[in-house]
Design a protein around this motif. Structure first.
Motif, short mmCIF file in Angstrom:
data_model
loop_
_atom_site.label_atom_id
_atom_site.label_comp_id
_atom_site.label_asym_id
_atom_site.label_seq_id
_atom_site.Cartn_x
_atom_site.Cartn_y
_atom_site.Cartn_z
N LYS A 116 1.02 -1.51 0.56
CA LYS A 116 0.56 0.47 0.03
C LYS A 116 1.03 1.40 0.33
O LYS A 116 0.64 2.06 -0.80
CB LYS A 116 -1.14 0.11 1.00
CG LYS A 116 -1.76 1.28 1.28
CD LYS A 116 -2.55 0.63 2.45
CE LYS A 116 -3.94 2.48 2.02
NZ LYS A 116 -4.48 1.86 3.76
N TRP A 117 1.96 1.12 0.81
CA TRP A 117 2.62 2.27 0.98
C TRP A 117 3.24 3.00 -0.22
O TRP A 117 3.91 4.07 -0.75
CB TRP A 117 3.43 2.53 1.81
CG TRP A 117 4.77 3.55 2.28
CD1 TRP A 117 5.48 4.95 2.50
CD2 TRP A 117 5.71 3.15 1.37
NE1 TRP A 117 5.74 5.32 2.64
CE2 TRP A 117 7.02 4.98 1.68
CE3 TRP A 117 6.24 2.57 0.67
CZ2 TRP A 117 7.72 5.27 1.08
CZ3 TRP A 117 8.47 3.52 0.25
CH2 TRP A 117 8.49 4.69 0.17
N THR A 118 3.61 2.03 -0.96
CA THR A 118 4.76 1.87 -2.27
C THR A 118 3.22 2.91 -3.36
O THR A 118 4.39 3.11 -4.44
CB THR A 118 5.25 0.85 -2.89
OG1 THR A 118 4.37 0.36 -3.31
CG2 THR A 118 6.39 -0.35 -2.24
N GLU A 119 2.33 2.99 -3.67
CA GLU A 119 1.19 3.83 -4.59
C GLU A 119 1.32 4.51 -4.59
O GLU A 119 2.88 5.34 -3.58
CB GLU A 119 0.19 3.24 -3.67
CG GLU A 119 -0.55 1.84 -3.61
CD GLU A 119 -1.69 2.32 -3.87
OE1 GLU A 119 -2.44 3.29 -2.58
OE2 GLU A 119 -2.26 0.69 -3.01
N ALA A 120 1.50 5.56 -5.80
CA ALA A 120 2.78 7.08 -6.17
C ALA A 120 2.38 7.90 -4.62
O ALA A 120 2.69 8.69 -4.18
CB ALA A 120 2.19 7.01 -7.61
N LYS A 121 1.14 7.90 -4.43
CA LYS A 121 0.52 8.86 -3.14
C LYS A 121 0.84 8.72 -2.51
O LYS A 121 0.81 9.99 -1.16
CB LYS A 121 -1.20 8.30 -3.43
CG LYS A 121 -1.49 6.90 -3.41
CD LYS A 121 -2.64 7.63 -3.13
CE LYS A 121 -3.58 6.48 -2.00
NZ LYS A 121 -5.26 5.52 -1.95
N ASN A 122 1.38 7.91 -1.79
CA ASN A 122 1.67 7.47 -0.45
C ASN A 122 3.72 7.39 -0.27
O ASN A 122 4.33 8.40 0.11
CB ASN A 122 1.86 6.02 -0.49
CG ASN A 122 -0.04 5.89 0.26
OD1 ASN A 122 -0.49 7.11 0.76
ND2 ASN A 122 -0.41 5.29 -0.16
N PHE A 131 6.65 3.22 -5.52
CA PHE A 131 8.51 2.88 -5.13
C PHE A 131 9.65 3.04 -5.90
O PHE A 131 10.45 2.80 -6.78
CB PHE A 131 8.01 2.97 -3.79
CG PHE A 131 9.86 1.81 -3.15
CD1 PHE A 131 10.65 2.30 -2.48
CD2 PHE A 131 10.11 0.85 -3.74
CE1 PHE A 131 11.95 2.80 -2.49
CE2 PHE A 131 11.63 0.40 -3.31
CZ PHE A 131 12.23 1.86 -2.36
N TYR A 132 8.45 2.01 -7.19
CA TYR A 132 9.90 1.24 -7.85
C TYR A 132 10.34 2.22 -9.33
O TYR A 132 10.75 2.08 -10.14
CB TYR A 132 8.87 -0.30 -8.09
CG TYR A 132 9.01 -0.65 -7.39
CD1 TYR A 132 9.62 -1.45 -6.18
CD2 TYR A 132 7.23 -0.81 -6.46
CE1 TYR A 132 9.36 -2.56 -5.19
CE2 TYR A 132 7.40 -2.05 -5.71
CZ TYR A 132 8.42 -2.57 -5.45
OH TYR A 132 7.35 -3.83 -3.78
N GLU A 133 8.90 2.95 -9.63
CA GLU A 133 10.01 3.78 -10.65
C GLU A 133 10.33 5.07 -10.08
O GLU A 133 11.49 5.54 -10.90
CB GLU A 133 8.14 4.87 -10.68
CG GLU A 133 7.42 4.18 -11.91
CD GLU A 133 6.11 4.70 -11.89
OE1 GLU A 133 5.28 3.75 -12.87
OE2 GLU A 133 5.59 5.55 -11.14
N PRO A 160 3.89 8.58 7.65
CA PRO A 160 4.52 9.52 7.88
C PRO A 160 6.04 9.10 7.74
O PRO A 160 7.12 9.61 8.52
CB PRO A 160 4.71 9.72 9.64
CG PRO A 160 4.90 8.31 10.34
CD PRO A 160 3.53 7.81 8.99
N LEU A 161 5.98 8.56 5.83
CA LEU A 161 7.02 8.77 5.38
C LEU A 161 6.80 9.49 3.97
O LEU A 161 5.94 8.59 3.43
CB LEU A 161 7.43 7.37 4.71
CG LEU A 161 8.76 6.77 5.00
CD1 LEU A 161 9.69 7.22 4.86
CD2 LEU A 161 8.92 5.49 5.11
N SER A 162 7.61 9.81 3.46
CA SER A 162 7.77 9.85 1.49
C SER A 162 8.93 10.39 1.09
O SER A 162 10.02 10.61 2.15
CB SER A 162 6.84 11.08 1.30
OG SER A 162 6.89 12.26 1.91
N ILE A 163 9.05 10.24 -0.16
CA ILE A 163 10.17 9.90 -0.73
C ILE A 163 11.05 11.23 -1.45
O ILE A 163 9.62 11.67 -2.48
CB ILE A 163 11.11 8.83 -1.02
CG1 ILE A 163 10.65 7.91 -0.80
CG2 ILE A 163 12.35 9.27 -1.95
CD1 ILE A 163 11.42 7.63 0.93
#
Length: 491
Positions: A116-122, A131-133, A160-163
């Protein structure tokens, strides 16, 4: 000068000098000679940052120009991205219980949260890339720009994390200090050269930036680059070694194209010794030029005093292909790859293709290990921390971080050149204990547990429908044989 030279120098100084010079000439390395043949060979003195400062930006700019305009540069980079990242380097949680067994329920919970976190919005602070992109983008920027700053922000709705990926030119200035720490090219380092923080210019999407810098500690951010010297603090484009050769081959091919276009233009020139009055009486076209039509099979009679000559531009048409192939091989080898995978030109036999593939895979595995250690793992640890802060992990997490952060990564594998030979070899290796099912599946980028689960699902469904699968038949035959053996033993 030894004692013999000193004695000789008393009676014949010139001879003593000649002896010393001759001895030095015998000891000299060819690589250190400064004769006329090596006069243009300039040595590179200094630390990594002394050499790169002032040139890093130029190299980065030229690499980006190649990214936008050179199909050869992009082909090499795409080959790396396709084989190192593929559809993404994916994690498998490996949390174990007190008895050392994998905690299946907790691992499944962590992996579900990760998906769920790896989705673009997160995952992406901009909400544009999953995340993979981001994996692929970070490696692409490291290859072209030499580095990318990865900021682990506390933004995010789910966790509470995003890149945030920060490009190289936003890393701040040099020649400053922060207490006892030096700031070199925007990187704050301690007395041992260990990065402590990064000083980043804040800018808008159009690149307009303020003079104020934001200090990001290494707990918040990390600079993704691959150092090649102990004194290196920032990265240089991965293409730096071959960038000039890429530019040369692009220029050569453009020049050859122009030569071909000129050669394809059939031109004839009419020269005349006639008087101006005779020329004025000639028939002219709508633009006032003397009119003469050339057509297939036409015999054109010229006026008295006129002659014709034809343009014959010279070009070495046969050398372009050879030059391109030679340069492509040198560019590919400079990047640690075969020319086949860069130029997408597979002409060799099975043995040659396999040998090239194996050598290329060594290069890709090194990069995969680098990306896992220096990009994936810092983000995975931050993700597990965020999961704990969200109340999704047990209370003993803070005293058992290593236990809850255990993970293995599945990198993309490679297809077999000859599937029958490869499968047979793997089968025998597993039987003999030289490898495991996990290693074989990982080599092709698959999860061995998922393979077994899917296989069991297919077998059960096939049995339910009354369909006999080939591999199921083999398993059943083996089971029957074992049952007969067991009955014999019982008897």
């Amino acid at each position: 000068m030894n004692i013999i030279d000193k004695v000789i120098s008393v009676f014949d100084p010139q001879r003593a000098i000649d002896r010393v010079l001759a001895r030095e000439a015998l000891r000299q390395y060819d690589a250190a000679s400064t004769d006329r043949l090596n006069s243009d060979w300039q040595p590179a003195y200094g630390t990594a940052e002394q050499l790169a400062t002032g040139q890093r930006d130029i190299i980065r700019g030229r690499a980006r120009s190649a990214e936008m305009n050179s199909d050869l540069a992009e082909s090499a980079v795409i080959a790396i991205l396709r084989n190192v990242i593929g559809q993404g380097i994916k994690p498998q949680a490996k949390v174990r219980s007190g008895k050392g067994k994998l905690n299946g329920n907790l691992n499944a919970k962590i992996e579900k949260a990760w998906a769920k976190w790896t989705e673009a919005k997160n995952a992406d602070v901009r909400g544009l890339s999953n995340f993979y992109e981001l994996q692929e983008m970070a490696l692409r920027r490291m290859l072209y720009d030499g580095e990318i700053l990865v900021n682990k922000t506390a933004q995010g709705e789910y966790l509470p994390l995003s890149i945030q990926l920060i490009e190289a030119e936003n890393i701040g200035a040099t020649g400053m200090q922060n207490g006892k720490n030096n700031i070199i090219n925007g990187v704050e380092v301690n007395e041992y050269g260990k990065p402590i923080a990064y000083h980043v210019y804040q800018s808008d999407p159009m690149g307009m930036r303020s003079l104020n810098t934001l200090r990001l500690t290494t707990d918040q951010a990390f600079l993704l680059f691959k150092p090649t010297r102990p004194s290196q603090i920032r990265g240089v484009s991965h293409l730096a070694l071959v960038l000039k050769r890429i530019h040369d081959i692009d220029e050569y091919m453009d020049a050859d194209l122009i030569a071909a276009r000129v050669s394809a233009c059939f031109s004839a020139f009419i020269t005349s010794t006639n008087s101006g009055r005779q020329i004025a009486m000639m028939q002219r076209d709508s633009k006032g030029r003397p009119n003469m039509v050339m057509a297939p099979g036409t015999v054109q009679h010229l006026r008295p005093g006129e002659s014709v000559s034809f343009a014959d531009p010279k070009r070495n048409a046969g050398t372009a292909s050879e030059y391109s192939a030679t340069q492509t091989r040198r560019i590919s080898s400079g990047l640690g790859m075969s020319a086949d995978i860069v130029a997408r030109n597979i002409n060799g036999n099975f043995s040659a293709a396999r040998q090239n593939l194996l050598e290329d895979q060594k290069t890709f595995r090194q990069l995969q290990a680098f990306v896992i250690a220096h990009f994936c793992m810092p983000i995975w640890r931050a993700f597990i921390d965020a999961l704990y802060l969200a109340g999704e992990l047990p209370a003993d997490y803070l005293v058992n971080k290593d236990k809850y952060q255990e993970v293995s990564w599945l990198a993309p594998g490679w297809s077999w050149i000859d599937p029958v030979k490869e499968v047979t070899a793997n089968k025998e290796a597993i039987k003999s204990g030289l490898t495991t099912l996990e290693e074989v599946c990982a080599a092709s980028g698959r999860d061995w547990e998922e393979v077994l689960e899917q296989r069991k699902l297919e077998q059960d469904r096939a049995a339910e429908l009354g369909v006999l699968l080939d591999y199921a038949s083999e398993l059943q035959t083996l089971t029957d044989d074992e049952a007969q053996q067991q009955e014999g033993d019982d008897g």
